[in-house]
Design an enzyme around this catalytic site. Structure first.
Site, mmCIF file in Angstrom:
data_model
loop_
_atom_site.group_PDB
_atom_site.id
_atom_site.type_symbol
_atom_site.label_atom_id
_atom_site.label_comp_id
_atom_site.label_asym_id
_atom_site.label_seq_id
_atom_site.Cartn_x
_atom_site.Cartn_y
_atom_site.Cartn_z
ATOM 1 N N HIS A 1 -33.560 -6.598 1.551
ATOM 2 C CA HIS A 1 -33.868 -7.295 0.305
ATOM 3 C C HIS A 1 -35.363 -7.586 0.210
ATOM 4 O O HIS A 1 -35.971 -8.037 1.177
ATOM 5 C CB HIS A 1 -33.104 -8.627 0.224
ATOM 6 C CG HIS A 1 -31.645 -8.463 -0.050
ATOM 7 N ND1 HIS A 1 -30.711 -9.454 0.183
ATOM 8 C CD2 HIS A 1 -30.938 -7.407 -0.552
ATOM 9 C CE1 HIS A 1 -29.516 -9.024 -0.151
ATOM 10 N NE2 HIS A 1 -29.624 -7.795 -0.603
ATOM 11 N N LYS B 1 -33.188 1.253 -0.724
ATOM 12 C CA LYS B 1 -33.511 0.877 -2.094
ATOM 13 C C LYS B 1 -34.990 0.536 -2.187
ATOM 14 O O LYS B 1 -35.524 -0.208 -1.366
ATOM 15 C CB LYS B 1 -32.666 -0.326 -2.510
ATOM 16 C CG LYS B 1 -32.718 -0.617 -4.007
ATOM 17 C CD LYS B 1 -31.698 -1.672 -4.373
ATOM 18 C CE LYS B 1 -31.682 -1.924 -5.872
ATOM 19 N NZ LYS B 1 -30.665 -2.934 -6.249
ATOM 20 N N HIS C 1 -18.853 -1.509 -1.480
ATOM 21 C CA HIS C 1 -20.015 -2.403 -1.398
ATOM 22 C C HIS C 1 -19.610 -3.794 -0.913
ATOM 23 O O HIS C 1 -20.448 -4.550 -0.417
ATOM 24 C CB HIS C 1 -20.700 -2.496 -2.762
ATOM 25 C CG HIS C 1 -22.132 -2.921 -2.687
ATOM 26 N ND1 HIS C 1 -23.119 -2.125 -2.139
ATOM 27 C CD2 HIS C 1 -22.759 -4.075 -3.066
ATOM 28 C CE1 HIS C 1 -24.274 -2.762 -2.205
ATOM 29 N NE2 HIS C 1 -24.083 -3.940 -2.753
ATOM 30 N N ARG D 1 -20.560 -4.553 2.603
ATOM 31 C CA ARG D 1 -21.947 -5.006 2.791
ATOM 32 C C ARG D 1 -22.059 -6.502 2.513
ATOM 33 O O ARG D 1 -22.715 -7.242 3.262
ATOM 34 C CB ARG D 1 -22.870 -4.206 1.869
ATOM 35 C CG ARG D 1 -24.332 -4.669 1.843
ATOM 36 C CD ARG D 1 -25.137 -3.699 0.986
ATOM 37 N NE ARG D 1 -26.390 -4.267 0.502
ATOM 38 C CZ ARG D 1 -27.543 -4.225 1.169
ATOM 39 N NH1 ARG D 1 -27.585 -3.663 2.361
ATOM 40 N NH2 ARG D 1 -28.629 -4.745 0.638
ATOM 41 N N ARG E 1 -25.801 0.144 2.247
ATOM 42 C CA ARG E 1 -25.409 0.622 0.926
ATOM 43 C C ARG E 1 -24.760 1.990 1.117
ATOM 44 O O ARG E 1 -25.002 2.675 2.116
ATOM 45 C CB ARG E 1 -26.620 0.723 0.004
ATOM 46 C CG ARG E 1 -27.368 -0.607 -0.201
ATOM 47 C CD ARG E 1 -28.597 -0.413 -1.081
ATOM 48 N NE ARG E 1 -29.300 -1.665 -1.325
ATOM 49 C CZ ARG E 1 -30.338 -2.104 -0.594
ATOM 50 N NH1 ARG E 1 -30.790 -1.360 0.418
ATOM 51 N NH2 ARG E 1 -30.920 -3.258 -0.866
ATOM 52 N N TYR F 1 -25.549 -15.325 -0.848
ATOM 53 C CA TYR F 1 -24.443 -15.373 0.111
ATOM 54 C C TYR F 1 -24.182 -16.784 0.620
ATOM 55 O O TYR F 1 -23.126 -17.040 1.194
ATOM 56 C CB TYR F 1 -24.727 -14.428 1.275
ATOM 57 C CG TYR F 1 -24.805 -12.985 0.830
ATOM 58 C CD1 TYR F 1 -23.675 -12.310 0.396
ATOM 59 C CD2 TYR F 1 -26.017 -12.310 0.795
ATOM 60 C CE1 TYR F 1 -23.734 -11.001 -0.043
ATOM 61 C CE2 TYR F 1 -26.100 -10.997 0.354
ATOM 62 C CZ TYR F 1 -24.955 -10.350 -0.063
ATOM 63 O OH TYR F 1 -25.029 -9.065 -0.514
#
Length: 293
Positions: free
Chosen positions: A259, A159, A233, A236, A134, A268
């Site tokens: 994640h 995150k 982004h 990524r 990120r 994805y």
């Protein structure tokens, strides 16, 4: 809201371990509500909150993501900072859209890296892509986050405040070493260089987010061959998709991306045909010869 409530809201969010960006977004959401009615947040009634959300949704046509930020910030304030037992906050539901992300091909990524004018731009963009970072994670990197022996990158306070380790490609390591030699900052990998480009050695803050985003926009303008609506982004997203297409296990990709849920990583799968093509080939092999039966 008054200063006391404003400080309390910030402290409440800090206790919840919310990131600085989340704190700013939530505070802005409450401020926008207050500005809309021209009264302090502590004097707003439930009906006014209800009418505000209806106005944003129906009259302003806010997107689901914008509505979600506004709702989350206002709900936090009236649930934790100034608790109110309001049915409106329990009633409102905002669907989370799961549209497939924009993904660049490997050749398109190479075009972008090749168009980077400075060592700083090339090193930064290559790191974001090849490590799936990120924006803020990349900006926060320090020289101590690189482990040369294991060739890994330590991402700190990602995150959700989580740390993780990511494989560091040799080519990216080489770019980072060469770029570091241009500024030799003892801590930061991507220090703010200053207007004259010579402040990197003594800088105590990383590059500005806006500078990096502007860098990416400028490069894309110079590459008319890339028709996709891409942002920083997008690198990524491309990293994740390319790993899956290369056969990397989905759980490992989830770990590298940081994640919390595998469901987030599974998006994805919608932007690659690799799984479908492989499945079709296997089915054909399995069912081969049935027409001779």
């Amino acid at each position: 809201m008054n200063n006391k409530l404003q400080n309390k809201m910030i402290e409440d969010m800090q206790l919840c371990d919310y990131s600085d960006r989340t704190q700013k977004s939530y505070s802005r959401a409450v401020r926008q509500l207050s500005n809309f009615w021209h009264v302090p947040a502590e004097e707003i009634a439930e009906q006014q909150v209800r009418e505000y959300f209806l106005y944003c949704k129906n009259d302003q046509g806010w997107s689901a993501s914008t509505m979600r930020i506004a709702y989350s910030g206002i709900k936090f304030f009236y649930t934790h900072t100034l608790p109110m037992d309001w049915e409106t906050l329990r009633l409102l539901k905002i669907k989370r859209l799961t549209t497939p992300p924009t993904v660049l091909s490997i050749n398109e990524v190479r075009l972008i890296l090749g168009a980077a004018r400075t060592p700083q731009a090339r090193a930064f963009l290559a790191t974001v892509y090849s490590c799936g970072l990120r924006l803020q994670e990349a900006l926060n990197l320090t020289v101590h986050d690189i482990c040369k022996e294991r060739m890994t990158l330590h991402v700190r306070q990602g995150k959700g405040g989580k740390d993780r380790y990511i494989p560091l490609p040799k080519s990216t390591y080489n770019l980072l070493v060469e770029y570091w030699k241009t500024h030799r900052n003892k801590a930061l990998l991507f220090p703010a260089l200053g207007r004259d480009g010579k402040k990197g050695r003594t800088a105590t803050t990383p590059m500005a987010r806006s500078s990096v985003q502007q860098m990416m926009r400028r490069i894309l303008k110079e590459l008319p061959k890339i028709k996709k609506h891409a942002t920083l982004h997008t690198l990524r997203h491309s990293y994740a998709t390319h790993l899956i297409e290369a056969g990397v296990n989905l759980r490992i990709v989830q770990q590298y991306l940081g994640h919390s849920s595998l469901e987030t990583t599974m998006i994805y799968l919608h932007v690659t045909d690799m799984g479908n093509s492989d499945a079709a080939a296997r089915i054909n092999r399995l069912m081969g010869g049935l027409d001779d039966a």
